[in-house]
Scaffold this motif. Structure first.
Motif: not given
Length: 211
Positions: A178-179, A182, A186
């Motif tokens: 999930h990170t 993210f 970005s």
């Protein structure tokens, strides 16, 4: 045709480097030398596209002279025992940093890539660059970006460039998938990219990551 000048201390190394490139139809070795005082003469008499240079011969003076040749891409060959700052060399205008034991295929790909305007950092050298990045979450600045990438985003983008998927990147960096998603979101936003390939290409053009 990519015109290459080889600069190395020994005739054996010069011959070895030339042997890597001489049979590639898109590359022409136009000169070999161990004397950097002759470089300006080579630039005047030959249309040089790439200089393959042994790092041991490099000084601040000849680096400044080399990087002032805007149409010339520089590839440095370094040994494991030599101390240098990868970030400082890349900021000065060097396009590639390579180990002395580079393979023929890697050398050919490097010459073609830097002649096309890309930046190449061999995996053996990329660890040194990552060690030089700040450990904090302070952003890595790039004038061409609306918002700079953080050091972690640079790491993710570098791993994307190697072809790793999200799960593999998560394992490599010891973070959750999930990170990773993210960070990729970005990165896409900051680079104004719509795909992984486009993000990697833009990152290389900005000198943020290396192949």
């Amino acid at each position: 045709m990519i015109r290459v000048l080889i600069v190395a201390r020994s005739l054996i190394m010069q011959a070895g480097l030339e042997a890597m490139l001489i049979h590639e139809p898109t590359i022409q070795v136009v000169g070999r030398t161990a004397d950097l005082t002759t470089l300006e003469q080579f630039f005047r008499s030959q249309q040089i596209d790439v200089v393959v240079l042994e790092f041991a011969l490099l000084t601040d003076t000849n680096l400044e002279m080399l990087t002032s040749q805007e149409e010339v891409a520089i590839a440095l060959l370094v040994s494991p025992t030599e101390a240098y700052s990868a970030i400082a060399l890349l900021r000065s205008g060097v396009r590639a940093i390579l180990p002395l034991d580079i393979t023929t295929d890697e050398m050919i790909l490097t010459v073609e890539a830097i002649a096309a305007g890309l930046v190449v950092l061999h995996p053996d050298v990329s660890d040194i660059l990552l060690q030089e990045l700040p450990e904090s979450n302070e952003p890595v600045q790039s004038e061409a970006l609306d918002a700079p990438l953080t050091p972690r985003e640079v790491e993710v983008l570098q791993l994307m460039a190697t072809g790793l998927g999200n799960k593999a990147i998560a394992r490599q960096l010891n973070i959750s998938e999930h990170t990773v998603k993210f960070h990729i979101s970005s990165i896409f936003s900051k680079l104004n990219a719509s795909s992984r390939t486009e993000a990697v290409t833009l990152g290389m053009r900005q000198g943020l990551i290396f192949i």
